[in-house]
Design a protein around this motif. Structure first.
Motif, mmCIF file in Angstrom:
data_model
loop_
_atom_site.group_PDB
_atom_site.id
_atom_site.type_symbol
_atom_site.label_atom_id
_atom_site.label_comp_id
_atom_site.label_asym_id
_atom_site.label_seq_id
_atom_site.Cartn_x
_atom_site.Cartn_y
_atom_site.Cartn_z
ATOM 1 N N ARG A 155 -1.542 16.094 -3.334
ATOM 2 C CA ARG A 155 -1.737 15.410 -4.606
ATOM 3 C C ARG A 155 -0.685 15.888 -5.578
ATOM 4 O O ARG A 155 -0.383 17.070 -5.638
ATOM 5 N N GLY A 156 -0.150 14.951 -6.341
ATOM 6 C CA GLY A 156 0.811 15.333 -7.368
ATOM 7 C C GLY A 156 0.077 15.855 -8.593
ATOM 8 O O GLY A 156 -0.654 15.110 -9.226
ATOM 9 N N ARG A 210 -7.865 11.420 -13.574
ATOM 10 C CA ARG A 210 -7.762 10.304 -12.638
ATOM 11 C C ARG A 210 -8.206 10.686 -11.235
ATOM 12 O O ARG A 210 -8.525 9.835 -10.424
ATOM 13 N N GLN A 251 -2.144 -5.839 -12.469
ATOM 14 C CA GLN A 251 -0.946 -5.373 -11.792
ATOM 15 C C GLN A 251 -0.987 -5.734 -10.315
ATOM 16 O O GLN A 251 0.024 -6.084 -9.730
ATOM 17 N N THR A 258 -0.716 7.324 -2.644
ATOM 18 C CA THR A 258 -2.006 7.849 -3.061
ATOM 19 C C THR A 258 -1.962 8.328 -4.493
ATOM 20 O O THR A 258 -2.907 8.911 -4.990
ATOM 21 N N GLN A 259 -0.870 8.112 -5.183
ATOM 22 C CA GLN A 259 -0.734 8.693 -6.509
ATOM 23 C C GLN A 259 -0.798 7.676 -7.628
ATOM 24 O O GLN A 259 -0.886 8.026 -8.784
ATOM 25 N N VAL A 260 -0.709 6.400 -7.268
ATOM 26 C CA VAL A 260 -0.544 5.399 -8.320
ATOM 27 C C VAL A 260 -1.826 4.602 -8.534
ATOM 28 O O VAL A 260 -2.424 4.122 -7.589
ATOM 29 N N GLU A 261 -2.215 4.490 -9.786
ATOM 30 C CA GLU A 261 -3.372 3.629 -10.081
ATOM 31 C C GLU A 261 -2.839 2.304 -10.577
ATOM 32 O O GLU A 261 -2.047 2.261 -11.497
ATOM 33 N N GLN A 307 0.829 -1.203 0.000
ATOM 34 C CA GLN A 307 0.000 0.000 0.000
ATOM 35 C C GLN A 307 0.863 1.251 0.000
ATOM 36 O O GLN A 307 0.576 2.224 -0.685
ATOM 37 N N MET A 308 1.933 1.211 0.780
ATOM 38 C CA MET A 308 2.756 2.404 0.891
ATOM 39 C C MET A 308 3.546 2.637 -0.381
ATOM 40 O O MET A 308 3.844 3.762 -0.738
ATOM 41 N N TYR A 309 3.877 1.558 -1.051
ATOM 42 C CA TYR A 309 4.577 1.679 -2.320
ATOM 43 C C TYR A 309 3.672 2.395 -3.326
ATOM 44 O O TYR A 309 4.106 3.275 -4.049
ATOM 45 N N ALA A 364 4.391 -4.187 -13.148
ATOM 46 C CA ALA A 364 3.626 -3.435 -12.147
ATOM 47 C C ALA A 364 4.141 -2.008 -12.066
ATOM 48 O O ALA A 364 4.419 -1.500 -10.983
ATOM 49 N N SER A 365 4.265 -1.369 -13.217
ATOM 50 C CA SER A 365 4.827 -0.019 -13.237
ATOM 51 C C SER A 365 3.780 1.023 -12.873
ATOM 52 O O SER A 365 2.663 1.002 -13.370
ATOM 53 N N PRO A 366 4.153 1.953 -12.003
ATOM 54 C CA PRO A 366 3.213 3.019 -11.648
ATOM 55 C C PRO A 366 2.934 3.960 -12.809
ATOM 56 O O PRO A 366 1.991 4.731 -12.760
ATOM 57 N N ILE A 388 -2.244 5.630 4.870
ATOM 58 C CA ILE A 388 -2.381 5.045 3.534
ATOM 59 C C ILE A 388 -3.476 3.978 3.543
ATOM 60 O O ILE A 388 -4.275 3.876 2.610
ATOM 61 N N GLY A 415 -8.706 6.601 -11.289
ATOM 62 C CA GLY A 415 -8.000 5.641 -10.442
ATOM 63 C C GLY A 415 -7.653 6.142 -9.052
ATOM 64 O O GLY A 415 -7.486 5.343 -8.134
ATOM 65 N N VAL A 416 -7.510 7.451 -8.878
ATOM 66 C CA VAL A 416 -7.205 7.935 -7.533
ATOM 67 C C VAL A 416 -8.325 8.842 -7.036
ATOM 68 O O VAL A 416 -8.098 9.756 -6.253
ATOM 69 N N ARG A 429 2.117 3.095 -15.758
ATOM 70 C CA ARG A 429 1.327 2.418 -16.782
ATOM 71 C C ARG A 429 0.139 3.250 -17.259
ATOM 72 O O ARG A 429 -0.164 3.311 -18.439
ATOM 73 N N SER A 430 -0.515 3.914 -16.287
ATOM 74 C CA SER A 430 -1.726 4.645 -16.653
ATOM 75 C C SER A 430 -1.425 5.821 -17.563
ATOM 76 O O SER A 430 -2.318 6.313 -18.253
ATOM 77 N N GLU A 449 0.150 -9.202 -9.640
ATOM 78 C CA GLU A 449 1.601 -9.301 -9.716
ATOM 79 C C GLU A 449 2.266 -8.648 -8.508
ATOM 80 O O GLU A 449 3.201 -9.177 -7.916
ATOM 81 N N LEU A 450 1.759 -7.470 -8.140
ATOM 82 C CA LEU A 450 2.345 -6.760 -7.006
ATOM 83 C C LEU A 450 2.197 -7.563 -5.726
ATOM 84 O O LEU A 450 3.111 -7.617 -4.909
ATOM 85 N N TRP A 475 -6.775 5.522 3.398
ATOM 86 C CA TRP A 475 -6.978 6.086 2.060
ATOM 87 C C TRP A 475 -7.417 4.988 1.105
ATOM 88 O O TRP A 475 -8.373 5.135 0.353
ATOM 89 N N VAL A 476 -6.692 3.879 1.125
ATOM 90 C CA VAL A 476 -7.000 2.777 0.217
ATOM 91 C C VAL A 476 -8.404 2.249 0.469
ATOM 92 O O VAL A 476 -9.150 1.950 -0.458
ATOM 93 N N LYS A 477 -8.756 2.132 1.746
ATOM 94 C CA LYS A 477 -10.070 1.569 2.067
ATOM 95 C C LYS A 477 -11.177 2.602 1.984
ATOM 96 O O LYS A 477 -12.340 2.283 2.239
#
Lengths: 320, 278, 504
Positions: free
Chosen positions: C404-405, C416, A49, A41-44, A36-38, C120-122, C389, C423-424, C124-125, A52-53, C392-394
Motif C-alpha cells: 500500500r502506498g 481511504r 470517472q 490498488t491505490q486509486v479511488e 483495472q491495472m491502470y 479521470a485523474s487518480p 488486480i 475508496g480503497v 482527484r480524491s 469516462e474511463l 482485488w477489485v472484485k
C-alpha cells in the motif's frame, strides 16, 4: 504458377479474418483488464470517472460492436492506440519490427553457419566416435533452456561493455559494429537450438544423397572429394534443410520473446509479452494479426522454393 | 523394430539410461528426500553448497534445500511432459486422421487452422492459453498439449493421404473391410514410426516449455517446486548465489538431453532410409 | 593532395576543440530503472515508473523534502484564514519549458483539470472536498473546501496535482507523450523500452540548479544487470528493489548504496466479511503468529523496517510497532484465541498473491510457514498480476498480500484505506469506533490534538487487526563513486537529482 500464388494469397484473407475474430474474443476472456491495472490498488475513482474511463479504455460497448468498429478501422490502416501508453499501435510495432527481424535473421544465419558444416562433417566421418560426439553436442544445444542460457550469458558478460545492451540499444543504421556486437549473444542464444535441428537434417540429407547414383557417378568421373561433397552432394542435400529452417521461423520468434526479456531488448517479442500481461488489447490484436500474416507468407515462400526445385531432384532419380 | 539394433545404438541407449535415471530419482523421492522441500531454514538463507550443512546443492532464498526441491520437482516436470504430449498426440493424431479421411474442404480448412496454430511461436501460444485458463497445473498440461496438436495432426494426415490411394487399401475396402479395420490394421502401423520419434522429441520440448512458462510466472506456482519456477526465483539471485540457478538448469538440460538422445537414436533405428547408410 | 590535407586537418581539429571540450565538460548522469514509464501526463498517470520521470519534469504547489516535511515548490508561501480556505502565493518568474511564465491561471486550470471527471485523474480524491479553485490575481490562488481537509497540503505535493500549461494540453489532447512542465529537466528524446533523455532546464527557478546537463533513463528489467551496469560504469546510478542484490552491493567497495525506509507498507489483509475472518479473535490469533523480522529477513534480505498502521519512517506520527499490541509472536496465546473462536484444530484458507510487481509472493510463503506453527494451513493462490488486480477489485479473496502506498500525513492514507466509506478499503472493514476516530482526525486542525487521536487509532487498528501491517520496504539507490549530492525521499521521488552531480 502465377494462379497458384494468387490463390494462396487469397486464402490468406479468410484465415486472417478467422484469426482476428478468435483473438478479439479470446483476449477478453482473460480475467483482468487494462483499466483495472491502470487504477491498480491505490486509486479511488468515482462513478462519473469510471464512466469516462470505461469509454477511454474501450469497455463501454458490447464486444461484437467493438469488433466491427475495430475491423472497420483496420481497413483504413488505423490499428488504434495502446491502452497503456496511448501511443499509436502500428507505428510502435513497426518501429520494433526491424530489431526482431534482425535478431531472427542473425539467429538463422548463425544456426546455418554452425549447423550445416557440423552436419556435413558428421555425415562424412566414418569413425562413429566423431559422428556421435558431434551429434550429442548438437542435441545438447537443443536441450538448453534458452532463458537459462541467456541469463548465464548476461551474468558472464555484464562486466564487459558493449556485449550486453543495457537499455541502450543502437540500431544497425546508427552503428553497425556496435549493433552486431550487441545482438550477437542474444542471436546465439536463440539460434543454438535451431543449429542442432539443422545439423541433424543436414546430416540425414547428406547421408541420403551420398548414397545416390548421382554421387557415385560423380566420384567415378574422378572429381575430387571436395568438389563432390560441396558442389554436388551439398547442393542437393541443402534443400530440405532450407525448408526446415523456413518452418522453424516460428520457433525463432518464440525464442526471441524470452531472450528479448532477459537481454532487455526493445523488440516485438517483449511488446507482445507485456501486452498480454497488461491486457493491452489493441496491441495484442495487432501483433497476432501480424504474426499470422508473416507466417502464412513465409510458408508460401518456402513451399514455392520447394516446388521450384523439386522437379530437378525427381529428374535425377529417374536417371538411374 | 529390431530390439538388438536398439541396444547396439549408443545414442539411444544413453538416452534411455538418462531417462531411467530420472525415473529412479522420482521413485526414490516418493519415499525419501534429503530435506523437506518446503521447509524453510531461517538460519541458512541462500547458503552455498556444502557437505557440512548437508545441503549438497545449497539452499534458496528461504533456506529450502535445493537438491530436495529438484528431486521433487522432477516428478512434476515429467508428469506434465507426459500428460501434455499424450494430450497433443491423441488429439492431434485423431484430428489428422479425420482430416485425411474426409479430404476435400474439411481437410483444407482443418489444416488451415492447424497451420495457424502451428505458425504461432509455441511459447506465445502457451502463454496465451495460460492467460485465459489461469495458472493451475493441469492448465499447463492443456496449454502445451494444444501447442502440439498441429505437429501430430500433420504426421497422421500425411500418412493417411499417402496411403489412402494405395492398392492394398483399396483392395481391403473392396473386400468389404470397414473403415476402422483399415485404420488399425494398415494405417496405424505406418505412422507408428514417425509418431514415436515425435513423441520422444515432444517430451523433451514439453519440459522446456513448462520451465519457460514457470520462468515467466505463468506455469507452476511456488511453493510447489518446479524447475522452471526455481529458475525464475533464481534469476535475480544468480549473481550472488549462482547455485540457485545452475543446478535446476542442469537438471533440465540432462533430462531434455536424455529424451533428445532417445528420440534421435530411435530415429536412427527405425528409419528405413538410414538403415543402410553405412 | 598530401600537402593540402595536413593543414586542413589541423584547422578542423582547432575548430572542433571548443565543441569537443564543451562536450567533454557536459555532465551526464545515466540512471537505470527496471520499468518503462507509461505516459508522462502528471494529472493522469498512476504507474510509479511514470512518477519518477515526472519528479524531474514538473513541479507542484508544494513538495515533500527528504525529511518528509512539506516545503514550498511553486507556491512560495500560503495561509489558512480559516480551516476551509487556503490561499497560495506563487513564485514569480517561473517559466514553463515552452518559454511562457507560469501564473495563477495555470494552477487553477491544472487543479480544475484534476477535478474534472472527464480527465479521470487518480489525484482527484486528494482534492475531494474542494468546491472552488480560483486565481485571485496573477500570483495568488484560492482554494475553498466544503469541510476541513488536513491532508490537503500532502495531497498537493503529489505529482498527480502538478501544474501544467493549458495550451499544451489543448494542443496535444493530453501530455502523455510530451513534457511541458516547469521542472529542472526537459524532455529531449524518448525511445520506449529503451531510453529517455532529459536535458537541463536553463530557466529553472532555483538558481544554479540543476547541476547536471543531462539525465538519461535506461530501462533494464533485470535487477542483477542494473547492479552490473553500475559496477561496470555503464550506469551511474540504479534503483534496485531486490534485497539480495542490495545486500551484495553494500559489501562492494566500488559502489555506494543509499537505503532509506520508504513510506509504502507491505500488508497482509483479510476480507473481513468472510469466515472465519469476521471473528476478531481469529484475526488476532494470526497476528500473534506473525514474526515481522523473519519476514523481512527472508523476503527482503533485511531491506525493510517493521511497521504499524502508519509508515514507521514518518516519525512525526507513527508509533513504532514495538509499542503496539502483538509486536512479538506468542503461539500459546494464538492457539488459545483460535480455540475460543471455535477452531482448536486450526483451519484452512487461501492467500491471494502474485509473483510479479507488488504481489508479495515471497512474503506469502514465509507467512504460510509461520501460520503452520499454530495449526493454520494457508494455501497460496498465486495468480498473474492482471488476475491479482481483478480479484482485488472484485473483493474476491480470503486474504491478500499487498503493498500500500502510504503518506507522510496520516489522514490521506488511513481514511481511504480503513474508513468504512474509504475508496480503497477492500478489506470490507466497517467499525464504528475506527470511523469515529478517522472522522475526528480529519476534522481537527491542531496537530497536537490530532496526534492524540491518531495514536489511539493506531492502537485500536492493531488490536482489531482487519489487516496486519508488516513492514516498510527500503528505497535503495546504488550509485558509482562519481555521483554525489543525491538525497532520497521516502516516497521514492528522485527529485534530488536536481542537486546531484557527477565528477569527471
Amino acid at each position: 504458377m502465377g494462379r497458384y500464388i494468387i490463390r494462396r494469397l487469397l486464402s490468406l484473407i479468410p484465415v486472417l479474418l478467422g484469426v482476428s475474430i478468435i483473438v478479439f474474443f479470446l483476449v477478453r476472456l482473460i480475467p483482468g483488464s487494462a483499466l483495472q491495472m491502470y487504477l491498480g490498488t491505490q486509486v479511488e475513482a468515482t462513478a462519473e470517472q469510471m464512466v469516462e474511463l470505461q469509454r477511454l479504455f474501450g469497455e463501454d460497448k458490447p464486444v461484437p460492436v467493438l469488433y466491427v468498429e475495430w475491423l472497420g478501422r483496420i481497413m483504413t490502416g488505423d490499428f488504434g492506440h495502446s491502452l497503456r501508453t496511448g501511443r499509436a499501435v502500428l507505428p510502435d510495432i513497426l518501429s520494433r519490427l526491424p530489431l526482431s527481424l534482425e535478431i531472427t535473421l542473425m539467429a538463422l544465419v548463425l544456426a546455418l553457419a554452425i549447423g550445416v558444416p557440423l552436419g556435413v562433417l558428421s555425415s562424412l566421418k566414418q569413425r562413429p566416435f566423431t559422428d556421435i560426439t558431434i551429434r550429442v553436442t548438437g542435441l545438447l544445444g537443443l536441450s538448453l533452456p534458452q532463458f537459462w542460457l541467456a541469463a548465464l550469458m548476461v551474468m558472464a558478460f555484464s562486466g564487459f561493455r558493449g556485449w550486453i545492451p543495457m537499455g541502450n540499444f543502437i540500431s544497425l543504421w546508427d552503428d553497425p559494429v556496435k549493433n552486431l556486437r550487441m545482438l550477437f549473444l542474444p542471436s546465439l542464444a536463440i539460434g543454438i537450438g535451431l543449429a542442432a535441428v539443422i545439423m541433424r537434417y543436414t546430416r540425414n540429407s547428406m547421408l541420403e544423397v551420398l548414397q545416390s547414383d548421382y554421387i557415385r557417378t560423380a566420384k567415378a568421373k574422378g572429381l575430387s572429394r571436395r568438389t563432390v561433397i560441396v558442389r554436388h552432394a551439398l547442393r542437393n542435400a541443402i534443400l530440405p534443410v532450407i525448408t526446415v529452417a523456413g518452418f522453424n521461423v516460428g520457433y525463432l520468434l518464440g525464442g526471441a520473446i524470452v531472450i528479448e526479456e532477459v537481454f532487455a531488448l526493445p523488440g516485438m517479442g517483449r511488446l507482445a509479452l507485456y501486452a498480454i500481461y497488461q491486457r493491452d488489447y489493441p496491441v495484442i490484436q495487432a501483433i497476432v494479426l501480424l504474426i499470422a500474416t508473416l507466417f502464412v507468407v513465409v510458408n508460401l515462400i518456402t513451399d514455392l522454393i520447394y516446388a521450384l526445385v523439386d522437379p530437378r531432384i525427381r529428374l535425377d532419380e529417374k536417371a538411374r | 523394430m529390431n530390439a538388438s539394433r536398439f541396444t547396439k545404438n549408443p545414442i539411444a541407449m544413453t538416452g534411455l539410461a538418462i531417462v531411467l535415471f530420472y525415473v529412479a530419482i522420482i521413485l526414490v523421492s516418493l519415499v525419501w528426500l534429503p530435506f523437506d522441500p518446503v521447509a524453510m531454514d531461517m538460519d541458512l538463507l541462500l547458503d552455498p553448497p556444502s557437505f557440512k550443512t548437508g545441503h549438497l546443492f545449497g539452499t534458496d532464498e528461504f533456506g529450502r534445500d535445493i537438491l530436495s526441491r529438484i528431486m521433487s520437482g522432477c516428478a512434476v516436470s515429467l508428469i506434465i511432459s507426459l500428460g501434455a504430449t499424450a494430450l497433443g498426440a491423441v488429439a492431434g493424431t485423431l484430428l489428422g486422421i479425420w482430416a485425411g479421411f474426409l479430404g476435400g474442404r474439411w481437410d483444407h480448412w482443418l489444416m488451415r487452422v492447424a497451420d495457424v496454430l502451428f505458425s504461432f511461436p509455441s511459447l506465445l501460444l502457451a502463454i496465451f492459453v495460460m492467460a485465459i485458463l489461469g495458472e493451475r497445473t493441469y492448465n499447463v498440461v492443456i496449454a502445451i498439449g494444444i501447442v502440439y496438436i498441429p505437429q501430430f495432426a500433420r504426421i497422421s494426415r500425411g500418412a493417411i493421404l499417402s496411403l489412402k490411394n494405395q492398392e492394398f487399401v483399396r483392395a481391403a475396402f473392396s473386400n468389404g473391410a470397414g473403415k476402422s479395420y483399415v485404420l488399425f490394421r494398415h494405417l496405424l502401423p505406418n505412422i507408428l514410426v514417425p509418431l514415436i520419434v515425435q513423441v520422444s522429441l515432444s517430451l523433451s520440448v514439453a519440459i522446456l516449455l513448462e520451465s519457460a512458462l514457470s520462468f515467466l510466472g505463468l506455469g507452476i506456482q511456488p511453493p510447489a517446486p518446479s524447475w522452471g519456477n526455481m529458475l525464475s526465483a533464481a534469476r535475480k539471485l544468480m549473481m550472488i548465489a549462482p547455485w540457485t540457478a545452475v543446478y535446476p538448469g542442469l537438471a533440465i538440460v540432462f533430462l531434455v538431453l536424455g529424451f533428445n538422445l532417445l528420440g534421435d537414436g530411435l530415429r536412427d533405428v527405425l528409419d528405413p532410409r538410414l538403415r543402410n547408410a553405412r | 593532395m598530401k600537402r593540402f590535407s595536413f593543414p586542413l586537418v589541423v584547422l578542423a581539429l582547432m575548430l572542433a576543440m571548443p565543441a569537443l571540450s564543451a562536450f567533454a565538460a557536459e555532465k551526464t548522469l545515466t540512471i537505470g530503472v527496471d520499468q518503462e514509464a507509461i505516459g508522462l501526463d502528471p494529472n493522469i498517470v498512476t504507474a510509479f515508473s511514470s512518477h519518477r520521470r515526472i519528479d524531474l519534469l514538473y513541479n507542484r504547489l508544494v513538495r515533500i523534502d527528504d525529511k518528509l516535511a512539506i516545503v514550498p515548490d511553486l507556491a512560495a508561501s500560503w495561509e489558512n484564514p480559516d480551516n476551509v480556505t487556503y490561499i497560495f502565493h506563487l513564485r514569480r518568474g517561473v517559466k514553463f519549458h515552452n518559454g511562457r511564465e507560469m501564473v495563477a491561471d495555470d494552477v487553477a486550470y491544472s487543479l480544475n483539470r484534476v477535478l474534472d471527471p472527464k480527465t479521470a485523474s487518480p489525484g482527484r480524491s486528494y482534492l475531494a472536498t474542494a468546491t472552488s479553485i480560483t486565481a485571485m490575481d496573477a500570483y495568488t490562488v484560492k482554494i475553498i473546501l466544503s469541510g476541513p481537509l488536513p491532508s490537503l497540503l500532502d495531497g498537493l505535493s503529489s505529482n498527480n496535482l502538478a501544474i501544467v500549461p493549458k495550451e499544451a494540453v489543448e494542443k496535444e489532447g493530453n501530455l502523455q507523450k510530451v513534457a511541458v512542465g516547469t521542472g529542472p529537466f526537459m524532455l529531449k528524446e524518448w525511445l520506449p523500452d529503451n531510453s529517455m533523455t532529459l536535458v537541463r532546464n536553463p530557466n529553472y527557478f532555483e538558481k544554479g540548479l540543476p547541476l547536471l546537463d543531462k539525465v538519461i533513463f535506461r530501462v533494464i528489467p533485470e535487477q542483477a544487470s542494473l547492479y552490473a551496469g553500475v559496477k561496470s560504469g555503464e550506469l551511474d546510478m540504479a534503483t534496485i528493489s531486490e534485497g539480495a542484490i542490495v545486500r551484495q552491493a553494500k559489501k562492494d567497495a566500488k559502489v555506494t548504496v543509499m537505503s532509506k525506509p520508504g513510506i509504502n507498507l507491505r500488508t497482509f489483509g483479510f476480507n473481513n466479511t468472510r469466515k472465519p475472518f469476521d471473528d476478531i479473535r481469529v484475526r488476532q490469533a494470526l497476528a500473534l503468529a506473525i514474526d515481522r523480522s523473519e519476514i523481512i529477513a527472508a523476503a527482503e534480505f533485511g531491506m525493510g523496517q517493521a511497521t504499524g498502521p502508519l509508515p514507521v519512517s514518518v516519525v512525526e506520527w507513527a508509533l513504532p510497532p514495538a509499542s503496539l499490541p502483538f509486536a512479538k509472536p506468542d503461539f500459546d496465546k494464538a492457539r488459545k484465541l483460535l480455540a475460543d473462536a471455535g477452531y482448536p484444530a486450526g483451519f484452512t484458507f487461501k492467500i491471494v498473491t502474485a509473483s510479479t510487481y507488488e504481489g508479495g509472493l515471497a512474503v506469502a510463503q514465509v507467512i504460510q510457514n509461520q501460520l503452520s506453527k499454530i495449526g493454520v494451513k494457508a494455501e497460496l493462490d498465486v495468480v498473474e498480476w492482471g488476475v491479482y488486480i481483478d480479484r482485488w477489485v472484485k473483493r474476491d479473496f480470503d486474504s491478500m498480500v499487498e503493498i500500500r502506498g502510504g503518506s507522510a500525513e496520516p489522514d490521506r492514507f488511513l481514511y481511504r484505506t480503513l474508513h468504512s466509506t474509504g475508496g480503497v478499503n477492500n478489506f470490507l472493514f466497517k467499525d464504528a469506533e475506527v470511523d469515529k476516530l478517522l472522522d475526528q482526525g480529519r476534522a481537527l486542525t491542531k496537530n497536537s490534538e490530532r496526534k492524540a487521536v491518531y495514536d489511539k487509532l493506531q492502537t485500536v487498528l492493531t488490536e482489531k487487526a482487519p489487516v496486519i501491517f508488516l513492514y516498510s520496504p527500503m528505497e535503495n539507490q546504488v550509485m558509482g563513486k562519481k555521483v554525489s549530492g543525491f538525497k532520497q525521499v521516502g516516497n521514492g521521488s528522485i527529485f534530488y537529482l536536481s542537486t546531484t552531480t557527477v565528477s569527471n
